[in-house]
Design a protein around this motif. Structure first.
Motif, short mmCIF file in Angstrom:
data_model
loop_
_atom_site.label_atom_id
_atom_site.label_comp_id
_atom_site.label_asym_id
_atom_site.label_seq_id
_atom_site.Cartn_x
_atom_site.Cartn_y
_atom_site.Cartn_z
N LEU A 72 68.10 11.02 -65.95
CA LEU A 72 68.68 10.64 -67.23
C LEU A 72 69.27 9.23 -67.20
O LEU A 72 69.17 8.49 -68.18
CB LEU A 72 69.75 11.65 -67.65
N ARG A 129 67.22 5.53 -69.29
CA ARG A 129 67.87 4.63 -70.24
C ARG A 129 67.36 3.19 -70.12
O ARG A 129 67.51 2.39 -71.02
CB ARG A 129 69.39 4.64 -70.03
N THR A 157 70.30 22.44 -69.93
CA THR A 157 70.92 21.47 -70.83
C THR A 157 70.52 20.05 -70.46
O THR A 157 70.19 19.24 -71.32
CB THR A 157 72.46 21.62 -70.80
N LEU A 158 70.52 19.75 -69.17
CA LEU A 158 70.11 18.42 -68.72
C LEU A 158 68.62 18.18 -69.00
O LEU A 158 68.23 17.08 -69.41
CB LEU A 158 70.38 18.25 -67.22
N ARG A 174 66.89 19.48 -71.43
CA ARG A 174 66.77 19.28 -72.88
C ARG A 174 67.17 17.85 -73.26
O ARG A 174 66.56 17.25 -74.15
CB ARG A 174 67.64 20.28 -73.65
N ARG A 175 68.17 17.31 -72.59
CA ARG A 175 68.56 15.93 -72.87
C ARG A 175 67.42 14.96 -72.54
O ARG A 175 67.18 14.01 -73.28
CB ARG A 175 69.82 15.55 -72.07
N TYR A 176 66.73 15.22 -71.45
CA TYR A 176 65.59 14.36 -71.09
C TYR A 176 64.46 14.52 -72.11
O TYR A 176 63.87 13.54 -72.55
CB TYR A 176 65.11 14.69 -69.68
N THR A 233 64.75 15.27 -75.14
CA THR A 233 65.18 14.63 -76.38
C THR A 233 64.86 13.13 -76.38
O THR A 233 64.55 12.56 -77.43
CB THR A 233 66.69 14.87 -76.60
N GLU A 264 62.74 11.82 -79.48
CA GLU A 264 63.27 10.80 -80.38
C GLU A 264 62.28 9.64 -80.54
O GLU A 264 62.15 9.06 -81.62
CB GLU A 264 64.63 10.30 -79.90
#
Length: 195
Positions: free
Chosen positions: A71, A75, A124-125, A127-129, A131, A135
């Motif tokens: 993650l 970025r 959860t982590l 899912r963040r990736y 996302t 996006e």
């Protein structure tokens, strides 16, 4: 309890994690004992508990570290538009995972061995990736640069496709990593109908 001669927490702790990572990837979490990890590190089995409370925590922390590193690194893949961002994501995902085959194997194959609470945190982590990619796809659809009916399904399909490179690619093979990144970008571009 006295520390084993020659054992230092700043040295032995990372060695415990590295040994566990390698052994879990090679033999599977369930087949690896704390004694095997200790033997690989060169310490007594009881000494491992100075570095981790149990094998479950060790597995969770290895997965968590991988996901946090992923993650943080993703970025650094910006771009001026959705097409360039998607291209950067494809190249990033392949390169990042290629450099960490054991961590990737564990992150996907050992989820079933996590406790329910630890699974939720790793999920959860993950899912963040996901996302991050979704996006990009949504932005591309909104800008009329992509034709994607369901961005969630496309996200999961693309991540599975890109992660699959780890199962067959070898650096000593006929293609370089850059060749594979180029070919996968071409495939992804066609999947989302990017110009």
């Amino acid at each position: 309890m006295a520390r084993t001669t020659g054992s230092h927490s700043d040295i032995t702790g990372p060695r415990v994690r590295a040994a566990a990572l390698q052994l879990f990837a090679r033999h599977g979490f369930a087949a690896v004992s704390m004694r095997q990890i200790a033997r690989e590190v060169g310490v007594q089995a009881g000494a491992l508990y100075n570095y981790t409370p149990d094998k479950q925590t060790l597995l969770f922390e290895l997965m968590q570290d991988h996901m946090v590193e992923l993650l943080e690194a993703v970025r650094d893949t910006p771009g001026p538009n959705p097409v360039s961002r998607l291209k950067a994501f494809v190249r990033f995902h392949i390169a990042f995972h290629h450099d960490r085959p054991d961590a990737v194997f564990i992150a996907y194959m050992e989820l079933r061995n996590l406790s329910a609470e630890n699974f939720r945190e790793i999920e959860t982590l993950r899912r963040r990736y996901e996302t991050v990619l979704e996006e990009i796809l949504v932005a591309g659809v909104e800008a009329d640069q992509f034709e994607v009916v369901d961005t969630k399904i496309a996200t999961l399909a693309l991540i599975a496709m890109l992660t699959g490179v780890n199962t067959w690619f070898r650096s000593e093979g006929r293609l370089s990593l850059a060749d594979v990144q180029d070919q996968y970008w071409d495939m992804v571009r066609k999947v989302v109908a990017a110009g």
